[in-house]
Each structure stands twice: as structure tokens, then as C-alpha cells.
Design a protein around this motif. Structure first.
Motif, short mmCIF file in Angstrom:
data_model
loop_
_atom_site.label_atom_id
_atom_site.label_comp_id
_atom_site.label_asym_id
_atom_site.label_seq_id
_atom_site.Cartn_x
_atom_site.Cartn_y
_atom_site.Cartn_z
N TRP A 1 -1.64 -11.34 -0.23
CA TRP A 1 -1.09 -12.66 0.01
C TRP A 1 -1.58 -13.58 -1.09
CZ3 TRP A 1 2.51 -15.27 2.34
CH2 TRP A 1 2.39 -16.65 2.51
N ASP A 2 -0.66 -14.29 -1.75
CA ASP A 2 -1.00 -15.29 -2.76
C ASP A 2 -0.73 -16.65 -2.13
OD1 ASP A 2 -0.91 -17.20 -4.86
OD2 ASP A 2 -0.41 -15.63 -6.31
N GLU A 3 -1.78 -17.35 -1.76
CA GLU A 3 -1.65 -18.63 -1.07
C GLU A 3 -0.95 -19.68 -1.94
OE1 GLU A 3 -1.61 -21.30 1.89
OE2 GLU A 3 -2.33 -19.25 2.16
N ALA A 4 -1.22 -19.65 -3.24
CA ALA A 4 -0.64 -20.66 -4.14
C ALA A 4 0.88 -20.58 -4.19
CB ALA A 4 -1.23 -20.51 -5.54
N THR A 5 1.42 -19.37 -4.19
CA THR A 5 2.87 -19.20 -4.31
C THR A 5 3.52 -18.77 -3.00
OG1 THR A 5 2.64 -16.89 -4.97
CG2 THR A 5 2.67 -18.54 -6.75
N HIS A 6 2.71 -18.56 -1.98
CA HIS A 6 3.17 -18.06 -0.68
C HIS A 6 3.93 -16.74 -0.84
CE1 HIS A 6 2.60 -21.31 2.49
NE2 HIS A 6 1.74 -21.53 1.53
N THR A 7 3.42 -15.90 -1.74
CA THR A 7 4.04 -14.61 -2.00
C THR A 7 3.29 -13.53 -1.25
OG1 THR A 7 4.74 -15.35 -4.18
CG2 THR A 7 4.73 -12.98 -3.80
N PHE A 8 4.05 -12.76 -0.49
CA PHE A 8 3.52 -11.65 0.29
C PHE A 8 3.99 -10.36 -0.37
CE2 PHE A 8 4.06 -8.81 4.11
CZ PHE A 8 2.71 -8.67 4.40
N ARG A 9 3.07 -9.56 -0.90
CA ARG A 9 3.42 -8.30 -1.56
C ARG A 9 3.10 -7.15 -0.63
NH1 ARG A 9 3.23 -6.47 -7.62
NH2 ARG A 9 5.18 -7.55 -7.39
N VAL A 10 4.06 -6.26 -0.48
CA VAL A 10 3.92 -5.06 0.35
C VAL A 10 3.88 -3.86 -0.57
CG1 VAL A 10 5.05 -3.64 2.11
CG2 VAL A 10 5.17 -6.14 2.26
N ARG A 11 2.87 -3.00 -0.38
CA ARG A 11 2.81 -1.72 -1.09
C ARG A 11 3.10 -0.65 -0.04
NH1 ARG A 11 -1.38 -4.35 -2.06
NH2 ARG A 11 -2.88 -2.92 -1.10
N PHE A 12 4.00 0.28 -0.40
CA PHE A 12 4.42 1.28 0.57
C PHE A 12 4.81 2.58 -0.12
CE2 PHE A 12 8.26 -0.76 -0.87
CZ PHE A 12 9.21 0.25 -0.91
N LYS A 13 5.00 3.61 0.68
CA LYS A 13 5.59 4.86 0.19
C LYS A 13 6.49 5.41 1.27
CE LYS A 13 1.81 7.94 1.58
NZ LYS A 13 0.88 8.95 1.11
N VAL A 14 7.40 6.25 0.88
CA VAL A 14 8.23 6.96 1.84
C VAL A 14 7.82 8.42 1.81
CG1 VAL A 14 10.19 5.38 1.91
CG2 VAL A 14 10.10 7.11 0.14
N VAL A 15 7.69 8.99 3.00
CA VAL A 15 7.19 10.36 3.14
C VAL A 15 8.28 11.21 3.76
CG1 VAL A 15 5.40 11.77 4.20
CG2 VAL A 15 4.88 9.42 3.51
N GLN A 16 8.59 12.32 3.16
CA GLN A 16 9.62 13.23 3.68
C GLN A 16 9.12 14.03 4.85
OE1 GLN A 16 12.75 13.24 2.92
NE2 GLN A 16 12.67 11.96 1.14
#
Length: 115
Positions: free
Chosen positions: A100-115
Motif C-alpha cells: 500500500w502506498d499511502e501517498a498515491t493510494h495505490t494498492f499493489r497485488v502480487r499473485f500467481k496462477v497455479v495449474q
């Protein structure tokens, strides 16, 4: 942006999501994948983009004909990459972490897809 080992996407939000909201994101993603929505393609003229397709996100040198990818009635976006035929072919969505970047209100999600 989807990669083999780890992918990421950022959103501008009005608040930092709670852990409970993060778990809900993961659950909702998997429900949408399991819904087996069809993934279809169409080519349209750049001057006749359908509602919801943001022309400003296209490269300045985009051709007159644009390939659109539709995921059921859920999403439509221009794309030149490879795609599955339906969401059920994706696998399972796993949330790896968030920032979470409070200054820009940017929420970054890191993910993967699993078969």
C-alpha cells in the motif's frame, strides 16, 4: 501483468484493504475463474472502440485495427498476447502479497496462477 512465476497489478483505491478484504479478493478471483467464462476475440476499428475501452492506454503508434479480448461479460481490453479459451483453463489464483502506498493510494497485488 501475468508472468509464469509472479504477476502484479495495481489499483488506486480510497482506502488500504484489510486482510479480510484481501482474502475476499482471492476468493472472488477463484470464483470468477471457476465460472468458466468464455474468452473471445474481435477486431475493431480504432475510431469505433466500444464503451469501456480506454483509447488513452493504447500506444501512440497503434494500428487502425485493434484486437479486443473479451472475458465473458466481465471485461474487454485491447491485447496482442496469447489467451485461454475460457477462464476455467487458468488454474487457481494465489495472492502472494500486497503493498500500500499511502501517498498515491495505490494498492499493489502480487499473485500467481497455479495449474
Amino acid at each position: 501483468h501475468v508472468e509464469r512465476k509472479k504477476s502484479k497489478i495495481s489499483y488506486v483505491l480510497d482506502h488500504k484493504p484489510t486482510r479480510q478484504e484481501e482474502k475476499a479478493i482471492e476468493q472472488m478471483m477463484n470464483e470468477m475463474i471457476q465460472a468458466d467464462m468464455p474468452v473471445t476475440f474481435e477486431t475493431v476499428d480504432i475510431d469505433n472502440l466500444p464503451e469501456g475501452v480506454d483509447r488513452s492506454r493504447l500506444p501512440k503508434d497503434a494500428s487502425q485495427k485493434i484486437r479486443l479480448v473479451r472475458i465473458g461479460d466481465f471485461d474487454v481490453c485491447p491485447c496482442i498476447g496469447k489467451h485461454v479459451r475460457s477462464t476455467a483453463q487458468i488454474g487457481r489464483f494465489e495472492l502472494l502479497g500486497t503493498n500500500w502506498d499511502e501517498a498515491t493510494h495505490t494498492f499493489r497485488v502480487r499473485f500467481k496462477v497455479v495449474q
